[in-house]
Design a protein around this motif. Structure first.
Motif, PDB file in Angstrom:
ATOM      1  N   GLN A   1       0.850  -1.191   0.000  1.00  0.00           N
ATOM      2  CA  GLN A   1       0.000   0.000   0.000  1.00  0.00           C
ATOM      3  C   GLN A   1       0.893   1.251   0.000  1.00  0.00           C
ATOM      4  OE1 GLN A   1      -3.129  -0.391  -0.289  1.00  0.00           O
ATOM      5  NE2 GLN A   1      -4.128   1.538   0.235  1.00  0.00           N
ATOM      6  N   VAL A   2       0.507   2.212  -0.797  1.00  0.00           N
ATOM      7  CA  VAL A   2       1.258   3.467  -0.916  1.00  0.00           C
ATOM      8  C   VAL A   2       0.348   4.614  -0.512  1.00  0.00           C
ATOM      9  CG1 VAL A   2       2.417   5.038  -2.501  1.00  0.00           C
ATOM     10  CG2 VAL A   2       2.715   2.566  -2.749  1.00  0.00           C
ATOM     11  N   GLN A   3       0.867   5.513   0.271  1.00  0.00           N
ATOM     12  CA  GLN A   3       0.128   6.735   0.609  1.00  0.00           C
ATOM     13  C   GLN A   3       0.895   7.941   0.075  1.00  0.00           C
ATOM     14  OE1 GLN A   3      -0.569   6.515   4.900  1.00  0.00           O
ATOM     15  NE2 GLN A   3      -2.670   5.896   4.479  1.00  0.00           N
ATOM     16  N   LEU A   4       0.172   8.855  -0.540  1.00  0.00           N
ATOM     17  CA  LEU A   4       0.756  10.061  -1.106  1.00  0.00           C
ATOM     18  C   LEU A   4       0.095  11.272  -0.463  1.00  0.00           C
ATOM     19  CD1 LEU A   4       0.623   8.989  -4.872  1.00  0.00           C
ATOM     20  CD2 LEU A   4       2.577   8.833  -3.326  1.00  0.00           C
ATOM     21  N   VAL A   5       0.917  12.181   0.027  1.00  0.00           N
ATOM     22  CA  VAL A   5       0.397  13.371   0.702  1.00  0.00           C
ATOM     23  C   VAL A   5       1.011  14.614   0.068  1.00  0.00           C
ATOM     24  CG1 VAL A   5       0.156  14.594   2.875  1.00  0.00           C
ATOM     25  CG2 VAL A   5       0.116  12.083   2.855  1.00  0.00           C
ATOM     26  N   GLU A   6       0.144  15.403  -0.577  1.00  0.00           N
ATOM     27  CA  GLU A   6       0.599  16.639  -1.213  1.00  0.00           C
ATOM     28  C   GLU A   6       0.581  17.801  -0.222  1.00  0.00           C
ATOM     29  OE1 GLU A   6      -2.093  14.626  -4.430  1.00  0.00           O
ATOM     30  OE2 GLU A   6      -2.142  14.987  -2.275  1.00  0.00           O
ATOM     31  N   SER A   7       1.427  18.770  -0.490  1.00  0.00           N
ATOM     32  CA  SER A   7       1.435  20.008   0.299  1.00  0.00           C
ATOM     33  C   SER A   7       1.999  21.128  -0.563  1.00  0.00           C
ATOM     34  CB  SER A   7       2.265  19.840   1.577  1.00  0.00           C
ATOM     35  OG  SER A   7       3.609  19.532   1.258  1.00  0.00           O
ATOM     36  N   GLY A   8       1.821  22.362  -0.082  1.00  0.00           N
ATOM     37  CA  GLY A   8       2.422  23.492  -0.773  1.00  0.00           C
ATOM     38  C   GLY A   8       1.479  24.338  -1.586  1.00  0.00           C
ATOM     39  N   GLY A   9       0.233  23.924  -1.682  1.00  0.00           N
ATOM     40  CA  GLY A   9      -0.722  24.728  -2.428  1.00  0.00           C
ATOM     41  C   GLY A   9      -1.080  26.001  -1.681  1.00  0.00           C
ATOM     42  N   GLY A  10      -1.828  26.886  -2.362  1.00  0.00           N
ATOM     43  CA  GLY A  10      -2.247  28.119  -1.710  1.00  0.00           C
ATOM     44  C   GLY A  10      -2.688  29.156  -2.713  1.00  0.00           C
ATOM     45  N   LEU A  11      -2.798  30.386  -2.215  1.00  0.00           N
ATOM     46  CA  LEU A  11      -3.158  31.525  -3.055  1.00  0.00           C
ATOM     47  C   LEU A  11      -1.904  32.146  -3.640  1.00  0.00           C
ATOM     48  CD1 LEU A  11      -5.786  33.287  -0.760  1.00  0.00           C
ATOM     49  CD2 LEU A  11      -6.257  32.025  -2.853  1.00  0.00           C
ATOM     50  N   VAL A  12      -1.960  32.507  -4.898  1.00  0.00           N
ATOM     51  CA  VAL A  12      -0.800  33.102  -5.545  1.00  0.00           C
ATOM     52  C   VAL A  12      -1.276  34.045  -6.638  1.00  0.00           C
ATOM     53  CG1 VAL A  12      -0.538  31.164  -7.140  1.00  0.00           C
ATOM     54  CG2 VAL A  12       1.425  32.633  -6.625  1.00  0.00           C
ATOM     55  N   GLN A  13      -0.598  35.170  -6.761  1.00  0.00           N
ATOM     56  CA  GLN A  13      -0.947  36.116  -7.823  1.00  0.00           C
ATOM     57  C   GLN A  13      -0.392  35.642  -9.155  1.00  0.00           C
ATOM     58  OE1 GLN A  13       0.404  40.029  -6.653  1.00  0.00           O
ATOM     59  NE2 GLN A  13      -1.564  40.480  -5.664  1.00  0.00           N
ATOM     60  N   ALA A  14      -1.024  36.053 -10.213  1.00  0.00           N
ATOM     61  CA  ALA A  14      -0.532  35.741 -11.553  1.00  0.00           C
ATOM     62  C   ALA A  14       0.914  36.219 -11.677  1.00  0.00           C
ATOM     63  CB  ALA A  14      -1.401  36.407 -12.605  1.00  0.00           C
ATOM     64  N   GLY A  15       1.747  35.352 -12.227  1.00  0.00           N
ATOM     65  CA  GLY A  15       3.164  35.654 -12.351  1.00  0.00           C
ATOM     66  C   GLY A  15       3.996  35.147 -11.203  1.00  0.00           C
ATOM     67  N   GLY A  16       3.339  34.702 -10.163  1.00  0.00           N
ATOM     68  CA  GLY A  16       4.032  34.211  -8.984  1.00  0.00           C
ATOM     69  C   GLY A  16       4.465  32.760  -9.113  1.00  0.00           C
ATOM     70  N   SER A  17       5.013  32.234  -8.010  1.00  0.00           N
ATOM     71  CA  SER A  17       5.536  30.876  -7.996  1.00  0.00           C
ATOM     72  C   SER A  17       5.042  30.121  -6.770  1.00  0.00           C
ATOM     73  CB  SER A  17       7.073  30.887  -7.971  1.00  0.00           C
ATOM     74  OG  SER A  17       7.607  31.496  -9.115  1.00  0.00           O
ATOM     75  N   LEU A  18       4.950  28.831  -6.924  1.00  0.00           N
ATOM     76  CA  LEU A  18       4.655  27.917  -5.818  1.00  0.00           C
ATOM     77  C   LEU A  18       5.444  26.648  -6.047  1.00  0.00           C
ATOM     78  CD1 LEU A  18       0.785  27.967  -5.166  1.00  0.00           C
ATOM     79  CD2 LEU A  18       2.570  28.731  -3.592  1.00  0.00           C
ATOM     80  N   ARG A  19       5.758  25.970  -4.948  1.00  0.00           N
ATOM     81  CA  ARG A  19       6.399  24.664  -5.039  1.00  0.00           C
ATOM     82  C   ARG A  19       5.538  23.649  -4.303  1.00  0.00           C
ATOM     83  NH1 ARG A  19      11.764  22.270  -2.093  1.00  0.00           N
ATOM     84  NH2 ARG A  19      12.593  21.029  -3.816  1.00  0.00           N
ATOM     85  N   LEU A  20       5.034  22.688  -5.047  1.00  0.00           N
ATOM     86  CA  LEU A  20       4.255  21.610  -4.468  1.00  0.00           C
ATOM     87  C   LEU A  20       5.177  20.452  -4.111  1.00  0.00           C
ATOM     88  CD1 LEU A  20       1.163  21.526  -6.860  1.00  0.00           C
ATOM     89  CD2 LEU A  20       1.581  22.985  -4.867  1.00  0.00           C
ATOM     90  N   SER A  21       4.840  19.773  -3.032  1.00  0.00           N
ATOM     91  CA  SER A  21       5.571  18.579  -2.621  1.00  0.00           C
ATOM     92  C   SER A  21       4.597  17.422  -2.477  1.00  0.00           C
ATOM     93  CB  SER A  21       6.277  18.811  -1.282  1.00  0.00           C
ATOM     94  OG  SER A  21       7.219  19.850  -1.357  1.00  0.00           O
TER      95      SER A  21
END
Length: 124
Positions: A1-21
């Protein structure tokens, strides 16, 4: 069994950056390709990026090519999605997924485990 947990999302203005894990459980993480998909409101889930088992090969949807970068750290059982130059149309729930094989895949049917998703929203 594998579990995957995402994080790093949120609000961001156009042109901005985010890093998801995406943190994965299990000792076989490094044997499989990983992918990122997204689903915008009232739209079907779509492929974003994939990375092979070793991290030596990647592939991207045309809509994110040149702006997003997928990477992985097999020692940490984690896959990342660096998103730069974000656009309003990037607003979606982003899902990471484990492939059934070690090779690049862009079809949902080739993935057998999915995370719960993380929301990315344009705040412009």
């Amino acid at each position: 069994q594998v579990q995957l947990v995402e994080s790093g999302g949120g609000l961001v203005q156009a042109g901005g950056s985010l890093r998801l894990s995406c943190a994965a459980s299990g000792r076989t993480f490094s044997s499989y390709a990983m992918g990122w998909f997204r689903q915008a409101p009232e739209k079907a889930r779509e492929f974003v990026a994939s990375i092979n088992w070793s991290g030596s090969s990647t592939t991207y949807a045309d809509s994110v090519k040149g702006r997003f970068t997928i990477s992985r750290d097999n020692a940490k059982n984690t896959v990342y999605l660096q998103m730069n130059s974000l656009k309003p149309e990037d607003t979606a729930v982003y899902y990471c997924a484990k492939s059934k094989s070690g090779w690049l895949r862009n079809s949902m049917r080739d993935y057998d485990y999915w995370g719960q998703g993380t929301q990315v929203t344009d705040s412009s």
